[in-house]
Design a protein around this motif. Sequence first.
Motif, PDB file in Angstrom:
ATOM      1  N   GLY A 107      49.885  11.842  19.991  1.00 56.52           N
ATOM      2  CA  GLY A 107      50.216  13.253  20.051  1.00 56.52           C
ATOM      3  C   GLY A 107      49.227  14.132  19.323  1.00 56.52           C
ATOM      4  N   ILE A 108      48.856  13.755  18.092  1.00 54.00           N
ATOM      5  CA  ILE A 108      47.985  14.622  17.302  1.00 54.00           C
ATOM      6  C   ILE A 108      46.530  14.541  17.733  1.00 54.00           C
ATOM      7  CG2 ILE A 108      49.510  14.579  15.301  1.00 54.00           C
ATOM      8  CD1 ILE A 108      47.740  12.540  14.004  1.00 54.00           C
ATOM      9  N   THR A 109      46.137  13.443  18.388  1.00 52.09           N
ATOM     10  CA  THR A 109      44.755  13.332  18.887  1.00 52.09           C
ATOM     11  C   THR A 109      44.647  13.640  20.369  1.00 52.09           C
ATOM     12  OG1 THR A 109      44.972  10.956  19.391  1.00 52.09           O
ATOM     13  CG2 THR A 109      44.232  11.553  17.170  1.00 52.09           C
ATOM     14  N   ARG A 110      45.788  13.743  21.059  1.00 52.62           N
ATOM     15  CA  ARG A 110      45.826  13.920  22.515  1.00 52.62           C
ATOM     16  C   ARG A 110      44.969  12.850  23.176  1.00 52.62           C
ATOM     17  NH1 ARG A 110      44.227  18.393  25.001  1.00 52.62           N
ATOM     18  NH2 ARG A 110      45.907  18.152  26.505  1.00 52.62           N
ATOM     19  N   ASN A 111      45.125  11.633  22.692  1.00 55.49           N
ATOM     20  CA  ASN A 111      44.337  10.490  23.151  1.00 55.49           C
ATOM     21  C   ASN A 111      45.293   9.388  23.606  1.00 55.49           C
ATOM     22  OD1 ASN A 111      42.662   8.301  23.523  1.00 55.49           O
ATOM     23  ND2 ASN A 111      41.798   8.325  21.466  1.00 55.49           N
ATOM     24  N   PRO A 112      45.298   9.047  24.909  1.00 55.22           N
ATOM     25  CA  PRO A 112      46.234   8.027  25.403  1.00 55.22           C
ATOM     26  C   PRO A 112      45.923   6.620  24.914  1.00 55.22           C
ATOM     27  CG  PRO A 112      44.696   8.630  27.125  1.00 55.22           C
ATOM     28  CD  PRO A 112      44.448   9.584  25.983  1.00 55.22           C
ATOM     29  N   LEU A 113      44.747   6.408  24.323  1.00 58.53           N
ATOM     30  CA  LEU A 113      44.367   5.086  23.843  1.00 58.53           C
ATOM     31  C   LEU A 113      44.567   4.939  22.337  1.00 58.53           C
ATOM     32  CD1 LEU A 113      41.032   4.643  25.854  1.00 58.53           C
ATOM     33  CD2 LEU A 113      43.318   3.884  26.498  1.00 58.53           C
ATOM     34  N   PHE A 126      62.029  11.187   9.900  1.00 58.19           N
ATOM     35  CA  PHE A 126      62.338  12.572   9.527  1.00 58.19           C
ATOM     36  C   PHE A 126      61.099  13.452   9.663  1.00 58.19           C
ATOM     37  CE2 PHE A 126      62.186  15.827   6.191  1.00 58.19           C
ATOM     38  CZ  PHE A 126      63.276  16.603   6.561  1.00 58.19           C
ATOM     39  N   LEU A 127      59.963  12.980   9.138  1.00 58.83           N
ATOM     40  CA  LEU A 127      58.721  13.747   9.243  1.00 58.83           C
ATOM     41  C   LEU A 127      58.284  13.888  10.699  1.00 58.83           C
ATOM     42  CD1 LEU A 127      56.711  12.228   6.245  1.00 58.83           C
ATOM     43  CD2 LEU A 127      57.786  14.487   6.364  1.00 58.83           C
ATOM     44  N   ALA A 128      58.457  12.809  11.469  1.00 60.84           N
ATOM     45  CA  ALA A 128      58.067  12.845  12.881  1.00 60.84           C
ATOM     46  C   ALA A 128      58.904  13.850  13.658  1.00 60.84           C
ATOM     47  CB  ALA A 128      58.202  11.453  13.500  1.00 60.84           C
ATOM     48  N   MET A 129      60.215  13.852  13.422  1.00 60.78           N
ATOM     49  CA  MET A 129      61.077  14.797  14.121  1.00 60.78           C
ATOM     50  C   MET A 129      60.826  16.230  13.661  1.00 60.78           C
ATOM     51  SD  MET A 129      62.533  12.952  16.275  1.00 60.78           S
ATOM     52  CE  MET A 129      63.584  14.227  16.965  1.00 60.78           C
ATOM     53  N   TRP A 130      60.372  16.390  12.439  1.00 60.56           N
ATOM     54  CA  TRP A 130      60.042  17.713  11.914  1.00 60.56           C
ATOM     55  C   TRP A 130      58.933  18.372  12.736  1.00 60.56           C
ATOM     56  CZ3 TRP A 130      57.419  18.862   6.560  1.00 60.56           C
ATOM     57  CH2 TRP A 130      57.502  20.229   6.294  1.00 60.56           C
ATOM     58  N   ILE A 131      57.958  17.570  13.173  1.00 62.92           N
ATOM     59  CA  ILE A 131      56.834  18.122  13.938  1.00 62.92           C
ATOM     60  C   ILE A 131      56.957  17.826  15.438  1.00 62.92           C
ATOM     61  CG2 ILE A 131      55.253  17.982  11.973  1.00 62.92           C
ATOM     62  CD1 ILE A 131      54.084  15.436  13.207  1.00 62.92           C
ATOM     63  N   SER A 132      58.110  17.338  15.867  1.00 61.02           N
ATOM     64  CA  SER A 132      58.253  16.916  17.259  1.00 61.02           C
ATOM     65  C   SER A 132      58.059  18.069  18.247  1.00 61.02           C
ATOM     66  CB  SER A 132      59.622  16.262  17.485  1.00 61.02           C
ATOM     67  OG  SER A 132      60.674  17.176  17.190  1.00 61.02           O
ATOM     68  N   ARG A 133      58.621  19.236  17.940  1.00 63.13           N
ATOM     69  CA  ARG A 133      58.462  20.384  18.826  1.00 63.13           C
ATOM     70  C   ARG A 133      56.998  20.797  18.917  1.00 63.13           C
ATOM     71  NH1 ARG A 133      63.286  23.375  19.830  1.00 63.13           N
ATOM     72  NH2 ARG A 133      65.098  22.531  18.754  1.00 63.13           N
ATOM     73  N   SER A 134      56.324  20.787  17.781  1.00 67.70           N
ATOM     74  CA  SER A 134      54.916  21.166  17.764  1.00 67.70           C
ATOM     75  C   SER A 134      54.068  20.167  18.541  1.00 67.70           C
ATOM     76  CB  SER A 134      54.420  21.267  16.318  1.00 67.70           C
ATOM     77  OG  SER A 134      55.118  22.267  15.614  1.00 67.70           O
ATOM     78  N   LEU A 135      54.399  18.894  18.453  1.00 68.83           N
ATOM     79  CA  LEU A 135      53.660  17.885  19.215  1.00 68.83           C
ATOM     80  C   LEU A 135      53.862  18.086  20.710  1.00 68.83           C
ATOM     81  CD1 LEU A 135      54.318  14.647  17.108  1.00 68.83           C
ATOM     82  CD2 LEU A 135      52.166  15.903  17.325  1.00 68.83           C
ATOM     83  N   THR A 136      55.062  18.478  21.112  1.00 70.43           N
ATOM     84  CA  THR A 136      55.323  18.739  22.532  1.00 70.43           C
ATOM     85  C   THR A 136      54.453  19.885  23.040  1.00 70.43           C
ATOM     86  OG1 THR A 136      57.616  18.009  22.257  1.00 70.43           O
ATOM     87  CG2 THR A 136      57.102  19.297  24.228  1.00 70.43           C
ATOM     88  N   ILE A 137      54.350  20.934  22.238  1.00 67.54           N
ATOM     89  CA  ILE A 137      53.529  22.076  22.626  1.00 67.54           C
ATOM     90  C   ILE A 137      52.047  21.706  22.589  1.00 67.54           C
ATOM     91  CG2 ILE A 137      52.882  24.442  22.017  1.00 67.54           C
ATOM     92  CD1 ILE A 137      55.693  24.781  20.874  1.00 67.54           C
ATOM     93  N   LEU A 138      51.642  20.948  21.579  1.00 74.49           N
ATOM     94  CA  LEU A 138      50.244  20.540  21.460  1.00 74.49           C
ATOM     95  C   LEU A 138      49.801  19.691  22.635  1.00 74.49           C
ATOM     96  CD1 LEU A 138      47.735  20.633  19.645  1.00 74.49           C
ATOM     97  CD2 LEU A 138      48.578  18.564  18.503  1.00 74.49           C
ATOM     98  N   ALA A 139      50.729  18.925  23.210  1.00 72.94           N
ATOM     99  CA  ALA A 139      50.407  18.076  24.354  1.00 72.94           C
ATOM    100  C   ALA A 139      50.031  18.892  25.583  1.00 72.94           C
ATOM    101  CB  ALA A 139      51.589  17.163  24.690  1.00 72.94           C
ATOM    102  N   MET A 140      50.409  20.160  25.622  1.00 73.55           N
ATOM    103  CA  MET A 140      50.079  21.022  26.761  1.00 73.55           C
ATOM    104  C   MET A 140      48.671  21.595  26.671  1.00 73.55           C
ATOM    105  SD  MET A 140      53.666  23.092  26.918  1.00 73.55           S
ATOM    106  CE  MET A 140      55.202  22.184  26.728  1.00 73.55           C
ATOM    107  N   GLY A 141      48.010  21.376  25.550  1.00 75.12           N
ATOM    108  CA  GLY A 141      46.664  21.886  25.379  1.00 75.12           C
ATOM    109  C   GLY A 141      46.571  22.749  24.143  1.00 75.12           C
ATOM    110  N   GLU A 142      45.435  22.701  23.485  1.00 71.87           N
ATOM    111  CA  GLU A 142      45.263  23.444  22.243  1.00 71.87           C
ATOM    112  C   GLU A 142      45.284  24.952  22.479  1.00 71.87           C
ATOM    113  OE1 GLU A 142      41.880  22.106  20.114  1.00 71.87           O
ATOM    114  OE2 GLU A 142      42.638  20.060  19.851  1.00 71.87           O
ATOM    115  N   GLU A 143      44.821  25.384  23.656  1.00 72.75           N
ATOM    116  CA  GLU A 143      44.828  26.815  23.950  1.00 72.75           C
ATOM    117  C   GLU A 143      46.253  27.342  24.049  1.00 72.75           C
ATOM    118  OE1 GLU A 143      43.232  24.546  25.639  1.00 72.75           O
ATOM    119  OE2 GLU A 143      41.123  24.924  25.121  1.00 72.75           O
TER     120      GLU A 143
END
Length: 349
Positions: free
Chosen positions: A99-105, A223-240
């Motif tokens: 999620g944070i690297t947007r890297n499938p590998l 807990f930490l993962a769920m804290w940023i879960s919404r942000s990771l979902t948005i980040l997956a759509m692209g940094e822009e």
Amino acid sequence: MIKSSISSLPRELHTPLQTSKHKALKWGVLGIILVLLSFVISIGTGAVWIKPSVIIDSFISFQKENIEHQLIKEVRIPRALTGALIGAASAVAGTIMQGITRNPLADPSIIGITHGSGLAIAISLAFIGAGSYWNLLIWSFAGSAIGAILVLSFSMISKERISPVTLTLAGAALSTLFSALSTGIALYFQVAQDLSFWFAGGLSGTKWLHVYLLLPTLLIGLFLAMWISRSLTILAMGEEVAAGLGQSFRQVRWIGIITVVLLSGAAVSIAGAIGFIGLIIPHIVRLLVGPDYRWLLPLSAVAGALLLTIADIGARMINPPFETPVSAVTALIGVPFFLYLSRQKRGYM
């Protein structure tokens, strides 16, 4: 802000994210049932086979003088629980990495984090000695942190997003370097035998102490993962898109790094280099419930627990009464999966 609302997403994305809740509940219930079933099978599997009736009886009316009951309580249950917790931790760490690297590998075992932990353990064994388990744990955390910072720095030093292949190659190069340094230190300081367990990767010798350590670690990590879960979902759509919705890349990524280090460091210090769980599970779960990390993360924990429990059962059944390293079993599944993903030309969502 980290807690950005999903309602801020484009209208056309609402339906997939909402419908994933029903899929997540369905697959979550099924996954928990399968984990419990595999847990019982794991307790009965080993050099000494234990009947299901004996397992149930040990739960209902435990008898101290019964050798099988003692084996179940002191050996089999801690091992099964440890395997499930390590599988869950590895899967969540891999999901966050992707999620944070947007890297499938991306996976802690592939891009240097796990081997960074191994190098730190080798240094500890060479200069300090085996010592207590807590000493080993601290060094494992430190090595994981160094590996994570070095690898993820490749995705932060430039405004342009590094391709998944580039980041994976950088991580593979660091993994090779860390592994070579670990081997050299182990041979020079004659601690190769002590380090061999880490290279093999396995769950033999796990105790209740490991369960007591892993359970709170996993809960904090979730807990930490769920804290940023919404942000990771948005980040997956692209940094822009994420920037337009007011997401803080650095804050999300650093919380993600801390979570990955916490989960990976604890898992590696106990079970050694068991790889590919964090690579395989996020892709499978994403196919089942979609890209919403609010459901992707907890379901990855369930699926990771199931995968490693089954792999540990297979490791004990391949060549009884001897054990095959669990890492070899997960590699048999993970390597073909990794090669398949590396050949895909599609973009990463």
